[in-house]
Scaffold this motif. Sequence first.
Motif, PDB file in Angstrom:
ATOM      1  N   ARG A  42       0.758  -1.202  -0.029  1.00  0.00           N
ATOM      2  CA  ARG A  42      -0.109  -0.127   0.128  1.00  0.00           C
ATOM      3  C   ARG A  42       0.961   1.361  -0.025  1.00  0.00           C
ATOM      4  NH1 ARG A  42      -5.259  -0.882   2.462  1.00  0.00           N
ATOM      5  NH2 ARG A  42      -5.310  -3.197   2.909  1.00  0.00           N
ATOM      6  N   GLU A  43       0.341   2.423  -0.588  1.00  0.00           N
ATOM      7  CA  GLU A  43       0.770   3.686  -0.496  1.00  0.00           C
ATOM      8  C   GLU A  43       0.609   4.165   0.925  1.00  0.00           C
ATOM      9  OE1 GLU A  43       0.139   7.441  -2.901  1.00  0.00           O
ATOM     10  OE2 GLU A  43      -0.341   5.782  -4.114  1.00  0.00           O
ATOM     11  N   ALA A  44       1.609   4.884   1.557  1.00  0.00           N
ATOM     12  CA  ALA A  44       1.362   5.027   2.970  1.00  0.00           C
ATOM     13  C   ALA A  44       1.728   6.658   3.046  1.00  0.00           C
ATOM     14  CB  ALA A  44       2.143   4.467   3.899  1.00  0.00           C
ATOM     15  N   VAL A  45       0.921   7.542   3.726  1.00  0.00           N
ATOM     16  CA  VAL A  45       1.250   8.858   4.090  1.00  0.00           C
ATOM     17  C   VAL A  45       1.757   8.823   5.580  1.00  0.00           C
ATOM     18  CG1 VAL A  45       0.296  11.170   4.311  1.00  0.00           C
ATOM     19  CG2 VAL A  45      -0.511   9.541   2.459  1.00  0.00           C
ATOM     20  N   VAL A  46       2.922   9.074   5.925  1.00  0.00           N
ATOM     21  CA  VAL A  46       3.417   8.989   7.208  1.00  0.00           C
ATOM     22  C   VAL A  46       3.668  10.368   7.670  1.00  0.00           C
ATOM     23  CG1 VAL A  46       5.152   8.046   8.648  1.00  0.00           C
ATOM     24  CG2 VAL A  46       4.569   7.058   6.099  1.00  0.00           C
ATOM     25  N   VAL A  47       3.337  10.525   9.146  1.00  0.00           N
ATOM     26  CA  VAL A  47       3.108  11.872   9.634  1.00  0.00           C
ATOM     27  C   VAL A  47       3.128  11.846  11.280  1.00  0.00           C
ATOM     28  CG1 VAL A  47       1.457  13.137   8.088  1.00  0.00           C
ATOM     29  CG2 VAL A  47       0.556  11.727  10.050  1.00  0.00           C
ATOM     30  N   ASN A  48       3.821  13.011  11.677  1.00  0.00           N
ATOM     31  CA  ASN A  48       4.102  13.056  13.315  1.00  0.00           C
ATOM     32  C   ASN A  48       2.861  12.757  13.625  1.00  0.00           C
ATOM     33  OD1 ASN A  48       3.745  15.395  15.444  1.00  0.00           O
ATOM     34  ND2 ASN A  48       5.863  13.944  15.740  1.00  0.00           N
ATOM     35  N   ASP A  49       2.774  12.220  14.964  1.00  0.00           N
ATOM     36  CA  ASP A  49       1.640  11.930  15.603  1.00  0.00           C
ATOM     37  C   ASP A  49       0.761  12.881  16.292  1.00  0.00           C
ATOM     38  OD1 ASP A  49       3.363  12.460  17.641  1.00  0.00           O
ATOM     39  OD2 ASP A  49       3.178  10.528  18.774  1.00  0.00           O
ATOM     40  N   ALA A  50       1.646  13.982  16.743  1.00  0.00           N
ATOM     41  CA  ALA A  50       0.841  15.224  17.494  1.00  0.00           C
ATOM     42  C   ALA A  50       0.473  15.920  16.040  1.00  0.00           C
ATOM     43  CB  ALA A  50       1.838  15.788  18.143  1.00  0.00           C
ATOM     44  N   ASP A  51       1.012  16.303  15.126  1.00  0.00           N
ATOM     45  CA  ASP A  51       0.282  16.795  14.012  1.00  0.00           C
ATOM     46  C   ASP A  51      -1.071  15.986  13.162  1.00  0.00           C
ATOM     47  OD1 ASP A  51       2.244  18.585  13.690  1.00  0.00           O
ATOM     48  OD2 ASP A  51       3.510  17.582  11.987  1.00  0.00           O
ATOM     49  N   ALA A  52      -1.037  14.882  13.571  1.00  0.00           N
ATOM     50  CA  ALA A  52      -2.142  14.083  13.005  1.00  0.00           C
ATOM     51  C   ALA A  52      -3.148  14.166  13.894  1.00  0.00           C
ATOM     52  CB  ALA A  52      -1.895  12.652  12.829  1.00  0.00           C
ATOM     53  N   ALA A  53      -3.048  13.953  15.356  1.00  0.00           N
ATOM     54  CA  ALA A  53      -4.114  14.313  16.233  1.00  0.00           C
ATOM     55  C   ALA A  53      -4.546  15.833  16.223  1.00  0.00           C
ATOM     56  CB  ALA A  53      -3.429  14.130  17.584  1.00  0.00           C
ATOM     57  N   GLY A  54      -3.639  16.686  15.898  1.00  0.00           N
ATOM     58  CA  GLY A  54      -3.848  18.316  15.925  1.00  0.00           C
ATOM     59  C   GLY A  54      -4.973  18.528  14.657  1.00  0.00           C
ATOM     60  N   LEU A  55      -4.777  17.774  13.560  1.00  0.00           N
ATOM     61  CA  LEU A  55      -5.254  17.977  12.452  1.00  0.00           C
ATOM     62  C   LEU A  55      -7.049  17.626  12.657  1.00  0.00           C
ATOM     63  CD1 LEU A  55      -5.156  19.108   9.599  1.00  0.00           C
ATOM     64  CD2 LEU A  55      -4.929  16.707   8.811  1.00  0.00           C
ATOM     65  N   ALA A  56      -6.950  16.539  13.292  1.00  0.00           N
ATOM     66  CA  ALA A  56      -8.105  16.051  13.518  1.00  0.00           C
ATOM     67  C   ALA A  56      -9.037  16.904  14.481  1.00  0.00           C
ATOM     68  CB  ALA A  56      -8.338  14.567  14.303  1.00  0.00           C
ATOM     69  N   GLU A  57      -8.245  17.472  15.550  1.00  0.00           N
ATOM     70  CA  GLU A  57      -9.230  18.566  16.258  1.00  0.00           C
ATOM     71  C   GLU A  57      -9.549  19.812  15.648  1.00  0.00           C
ATOM     72  OE1 GLU A  57      -9.936  18.125  19.309  1.00  0.00           O
ATOM     73  OE2 GLU A  57      -9.044  16.191  19.604  1.00  0.00           O
ATOM     74  N   VAL A  58      -8.824  20.044  14.611  1.00  0.00           N
ATOM     75  CA  VAL A  58      -8.848  21.280  14.013  1.00  0.00           C
ATOM     76  C   VAL A  58     -10.141  20.874  12.693  1.00  0.00           C
ATOM     77  CG1 VAL A  58      -8.000  22.884  11.803  1.00  0.00           C
ATOM     78  CG2 VAL A  58      -6.693  22.414  14.190  1.00  0.00           C
ATOM     79  N   ARG A  59     -10.035  19.965  12.332  1.00  0.00           N
ATOM     80  CA  ARG A  59     -11.259  19.522  11.442  1.00  0.00           C
ATOM     81  C   ARG A  59     -12.538  19.152  12.035  1.00  0.00           C
ATOM     82  NH1 ARG A  59      -8.842  17.688   6.504  1.00  0.00           N
ATOM     83  NH2 ARG A  59      -7.352  19.333   5.750  1.00  0.00           N
ATOM     84  N   PHE A  60     -12.306  18.209  13.176  1.00  0.00           N
ATOM     85  CA  PHE A  60     -13.523  17.820  13.670  1.00  0.00           C
ATOM     86  C   PHE A  60     -13.779  17.969  15.192  1.00  0.00           C
ATOM     87  CE2 PHE A  60     -12.505  15.092   9.948  1.00  0.00           C
ATOM     88  CZ  PHE A  60     -13.862  15.541   9.166  1.00  0.00           C
ATOM     89  N   GLY A  61     -12.986  18.535  15.906  1.00  0.00           N
ATOM     90  CA  GLY A  61     -12.736  18.339  17.231  1.00  0.00           C
ATOM     91  C   GLY A  61     -12.746  19.748  18.056  1.00  0.00           C
ATOM     92  N   ALA A  62     -11.932  20.055  18.973  1.00  0.00           N
ATOM     93  CA  ALA A  62     -12.145  21.239  19.967  1.00  0.00           C
ATOM     94  C   ALA A  62     -11.520  22.447  18.972  1.00  0.00           C
ATOM     95  CB  ALA A  62     -11.221  20.865  21.080  1.00  0.00           C
ATOM     96  N   ALA A  63     -10.971  22.274  17.897  1.00  0.00           N
ATOM     97  CA  ALA A  63     -10.689  23.850  17.358  1.00  0.00           C
ATOM     98  C   ALA A  63     -11.401  23.681  15.978  1.00  0.00           C
ATOM     99  CB  ALA A  63      -9.077  23.688  17.240  1.00  0.00           C
ATOM    100  N   ARG A  64     -12.701  23.085  15.826  1.00  0.00           N
ATOM    101  CA  ARG A  64     -13.140  23.266  14.597  1.00  0.00           C
ATOM    102  C   ARG A  64     -13.663  24.628  14.325  1.00  0.00           C
ATOM    103  NH1 ARG A  64     -17.546  18.868  12.718  1.00  0.00           N
ATOM    104  NH2 ARG A  64     -17.880  19.815  10.724  1.00  0.00           N
TER     105      ARG A  64
END
Length: 252
Positions: free
Chosen positions: A108-130
Motif C-alpha cells: 500500500r501507499e502510505a502517508v506518514v506523519v508526526n503523531d501530534a500533527d495528525a491528532a492536531g489536524l483531527a482536532e482542527v477539522r472535527f474536534g475542539a478547534a473546529r
Amino acid sequence: MRREASGQPGSVTTFGIDVGGSGIKGAPVDVTTGELVRERERLPTPQPSTPDAVVAVVAELLREAEPGRVGLTLPSVVVDGTALTAANIDPSWVGTDVRALVQEATGREAVVVNDADAAGLAEVRFGAARDVDGTVLVVTLGTGIGSALFRDGALVPNTELGHLELHGHEAEHRASDAARKRDDLSWEQWAQRLDAYLTHLDLLLRPDLVVLGGGVSKKAEHWLHLLDVRPPLVPAGLKNDAGIVGAALLAG
Ligand code: BGC
C-alpha cells in the motif's frame, strides 16, 4: 481512498493507524465526518519497537482492510515519508524511509506523519478547534509532549515543542503525563509545571487557542481549572482516536 459501499452516500473511507510507545491502533475512518467506520483495533507495540517489527504489526492491522492508501503516525519528525528523529520509540527509526517500508510490507501507499500533527489536524477539522481561525496550538500530553501548530487551519508540521528547554530540562521530561506519574505528582504539582510550560509557549507563539490532548485530557476536570495562562485552553474533543482520524485525513 475509496468510496465506502456500505457507508453513507458520498462518504470516503481511509484507514488510519496511530503508532504509540505501548500500543498501535488502527481503524477505517470516514474522512468526510471524522468518524471511525468500525471499532478501532489495538495491538501492543513490539519491544524493541524497531521499524520492521512495528511495520509487521501495521500489516496485521491492515489484513482485512479494503485496498487503498493508509495514513500512519509516528512519534518522530517525518519529512517526505522518512523519519528524522525517534523519541520514545526505537532509535533505529532515524533515517528510515517509512513510506517505502510500508509499501514493501503491505503493497500500500502510505502517508506518514508526526503523531501530534495528525491528532492536531483531527482536532482542527472535527474536534475542539473546529472552525477556529488564527493561531491554534495543539499540545498532546502523554509519554512525551507533542505539538501541532496551525495558522488559519493550515498545519506547520514537525514543530516538536515538547523538546523546548524549561528550567534547564526538556519540557516533556518535566510536564508530560509520564512525568506526572514518574514523579508521583499531585494534580496541583503537575499543573504548576504545565502552567510554566504553557506560559513559555504563549511567549513564543501567542496562540489564540490551545487544545490540550493525550490520554490525560479525559481527566481534564482534575487539572484544567488549576492552569492560569493567558490563551484560552480547551481539552481535546476526539480523545484517543484523534491520531487515527488525523492520519486517515492526511492520507484520504
Ligand atoms: C516526539 C514527538 C511526538 C511526541 C508525542 C515526542 O517525544 O519527539 O515527535 O509527537 O513525543 O508522542
